[in-house]
Design a protein around this motif. Structure first.
Motif, PDB file in Angstrom:
ATOM      1  N   UNK A 110       0.815  -1.209   0.000  1.00  0.00           N
ATOM      2  CA  UNK A 110       0.000   0.000   0.000  1.00  0.00           C
ATOM      3  C   UNK A 110       0.850   1.262   0.000  1.00  0.00           C
ATOM      4  N   UNK A 111       0.239   2.317  -0.481  1.00  0.00           N
ATOM      5  CA  UNK A 111       0.682   3.654  -0.150  1.00  0.00           C
ATOM      6  C   UNK A 111       1.778   4.266  -0.980  1.00  0.00           C
ATOM      7  N   UNK A 112       2.336   3.535  -1.943  1.00  0.00           N
ATOM      8  CA  UNK A 112       3.455   4.108  -2.688  1.00  0.00           C
ATOM      9  C   UNK A 112       3.224   4.096  -4.199  1.00  0.00           C
ATOM     10  N   UNK A 113       1.982   3.932  -4.639  1.00  0.00           N
ATOM     11  CA  UNK A 113       1.678   3.896  -6.069  1.00  0.00           C
ATOM     12  C   UNK A 113       2.495   2.826  -6.792  1.00  0.00           C
ATOM     13  N   UNK A 114       2.650   1.693  -6.146  1.00  0.00           N
ATOM     14  CA  UNK A 114       3.320   0.528  -6.714  1.00  0.00           C
ATOM     15  C   UNK A 114       4.804   0.735  -6.944  1.00  0.00           C
ATOM     16  N   UNK A 115       5.397   1.812  -6.459  1.00  0.00           N
ATOM     17  CA  UNK A 115       6.809   2.070  -6.696  1.00  0.00           C
ATOM     18  C   UNK A 115       7.665   1.300  -5.700  1.00  0.00           C
ATOM     19  N   UNK A 116       8.894   1.061  -6.083  1.00  0.00           N
ATOM     20  CA  UNK A 116       9.845   0.390  -5.205  1.00  0.00           C
ATOM     21  C   UNK A 116      10.250   1.308  -4.053  1.00  0.00           C
ATOM     22  N   UNK A 117      10.343   0.745  -2.882  1.00  0.00           N
ATOM     23  CA  UNK A 117      10.797   1.488  -1.707  1.00  0.00           C
ATOM     24  C   UNK A 117      12.186   0.986  -1.339  1.00  0.00           C
ATOM     25  N   UNK A 118      13.111   1.899  -1.180  1.00  0.00           N
ATOM     26  CA  UNK A 118      14.460   1.529  -0.780  1.00  0.00           C
ATOM     27  C   UNK A 118      14.520   1.342   0.738  1.00  0.00           C
ATOM     28  N   UNK A 119      15.185   0.301   1.155  1.00  0.00           N
ATOM     29  CA  UNK A 119      15.408   0.027   2.569  1.00  0.00           C
ATOM     30  C   UNK A 119      16.912   0.042   2.800  1.00  0.00           C
ATOM     31  N   UNK A 120      17.373   0.943   3.645  1.00  0.00           N
ATOM     32  CA  UNK A 120      18.791   1.025   3.949  1.00  0.00           C
ATOM     33  C   UNK A 120      19.207  -0.131   4.870  1.00  0.00           C
ATOM     34  N   UNK A 121      20.468  -0.455   4.840  1.00  0.00           N
ATOM     35  CA  UNK A 121      20.977  -1.528   5.701  1.00  0.00           C
ATOM     36  C   UNK A 121      20.733  -1.192   7.172  1.00  0.00           C
ATOM     37  N   UNK A 122      20.383  -2.195   7.947  1.00  0.00           N
ATOM     38  CA  UNK A 122      20.111  -1.999   9.375  1.00  0.00           C
ATOM     39  C   UNK A 122      20.322  -3.307  10.115  1.00  0.00           C
ATOM     40  N   UNK A 123      20.207  -3.262  11.417  1.00  0.00           N
ATOM     41  CA  UNK A 123      20.313  -4.444  12.261  1.00  0.00           C
ATOM     42  C   UNK A 123      18.947  -4.781  12.831  1.00  0.00           C
ATOM     43  N   UNK A 124      18.656  -6.062  12.960  1.00  0.00           N
ATOM     44  CA  UNK A 124      17.372  -6.502  13.500  1.00  0.00           C
ATOM     45  C   UNK A 124      17.608  -7.650  14.467  1.00  0.00           C
ATOM     46  N   UNK A 125      16.909  -7.623  15.591  1.00  0.00           N
ATOM     47  CA  UNK A 125      17.005  -8.722  16.546  1.00  0.00           C
ATOM     48  C   UNK A 125      16.681 -10.051  15.869  1.00  0.00           C
ATOM     49  N   UNK A 126      17.477 -11.046  16.160  1.00  0.00           N
ATOM     50  CA  UNK A 126      17.259 -12.366  15.582  1.00  0.00           C
ATOM     51  C   UNK A 126      15.961 -12.981  16.100  1.00  0.00           C
ATOM     52  N   UNK A 127      15.611 -12.674  17.350  1.00  0.00           N
ATOM     53  CA  UNK A 127      14.397 -13.227  17.966  1.00  0.00           C
ATOM     54  C   UNK A 127      13.506 -12.102  18.490  1.00  0.00           C
ATOM     55  N   UNK A 128      12.224 -12.373  18.648  1.00  0.00           N
ATOM     56  CA  UNK A 128      11.369 -11.422  19.366  1.00  0.00           C
ATOM     57  C   UNK A 128      11.833 -11.305  20.817  1.00  0.00           C
ATOM     58  N   UNK A 129      11.472 -10.229  21.474  1.00  0.00           N
ATOM     59  CA  UNK A 129      11.813 -10.030  22.882  1.00  0.00           C
ATOM     60  C   UNK A 129      11.107 -11.089  23.721  1.00  0.00           C
ATOM     61  N   UNK A 130      11.831 -11.691  24.634  1.00  0.00           N
ATOM     62  CA  UNK A 130      11.288 -12.777  25.448  1.00  0.00           C
ATOM     63  C   UNK A 130      10.692 -12.262  26.757  1.00  0.00           C
ATOM     64  N   UNK A 131       9.975 -13.135  27.428  1.00  0.00           N
ATOM     65  CA  UNK A 131       9.395 -12.808  28.735  1.00  0.00           C
ATOM     66  C   UNK A 131      10.484 -12.444  29.728  1.00  0.00           C
TER      67      UNK A 131
END
Length: 234
Positions: free
Chosen positions: A13-34
């Protein structure tokens, strides 16, 4: 954390079907645990169940917990934390020197299966996601119990839904974190603007996100944190 290389994708949605660039980033390997969230509560008492303000978390916050630092006895420490609000998730990530992933970052990582960066056109992959959406929340499933995707990230699908930084930025006109959303905008009429009318799994995610407010706490909604890659390089 997993390193996510820069790339692009076509959002639903929301970008008139155009490609969105995503810059390099870090993401947690797992969801946050209890257990990780309990430690956060110890260090930040204002987010404990008895202390948190209603503007930041509704009455379902940490639903089923028997005390401020005591989940239900059947809850495992390595389960993903759920029933936490967007405000609480955002503050948790901030305290860790991180942030919530943006919607585009989350969707970019979530389109990968175990071998491909983009598996959205793979019928078996989409069916896997839809089958999970149709099931009730699994009881006491632990983090890392689903497959590791191309990026080395677990549980993007198959465990819990996840908050994103801008969860309500696409299908509603106003800022729902302040309570001013129009629920008519995430009904079936919203499909008119979709870039892929067959991607029902993605539509369900967008619709679900847009039904939320920042203080909502849902029993199958958790989160993980992200971090800008350039913050590590500096």
């Amino acid at each position: 954390m997993a390193t996510i290389s820069k790339g692009s994708y076509t959002p639903l949605y929301g970008r008139d079907s155009s490609q969105v660039k995503v810059e390099a980033f870090l993401l947690d390997v797992y969801p946050v645990s209890v257990s990780e969230y309990i430690q956060f509560l110890k260090e930040n008492p204002k987010w404990q169940k008895s202390q948190v303000k209603g503007i930041f978390a509704d009455k379902n916050y940490l639903n089923g917990w028997e005390g401020d630092l005591k989940p239900n006895p059947k809850t495992k420490e390595d389960e993903p934390i759920t029933s936490v609000s967007w405000f609480a998730a955002k503050e948790y990530c901030k305290c860790k020197g991180k942030r919530l992933p943006t919607l585009d970052e989350w969707e970019y990582v979530a389109m990968a299966d175990s071998k491909r960066i983009d598996a959205r056109t793979t019928e078996s992959y989409n069916q896997y996601i839809l089958d999970w959406y149709e099931k009730p929340k699994g009881k006491h499933e632990t983090i890392g119990s689903t497959f590791k995707n191309y990026w080395g990230v677990y549980d993007m699908h198959g465990l819990v839904w996840e908050w994103t930084q801008d969860f309500n930025s696409v299908m509603i006109a106003s800022e729902s974190r302040t309570g001013g959303n129009d629920n008519n905008l995430f009904c079936s009429a919203a499909a008119v603007g979709a870039t892929d009318l067959m991607n029902y799994a993605a539509f369900m995610r967008y619709a679900f996100r847009s039904s939320l407010k920042g203080n909502y706490s849902v029993n199958n909604l958790g989160f993980r944190c992200a971090k800008d890659l350039d913050s590590i390089e500096k």
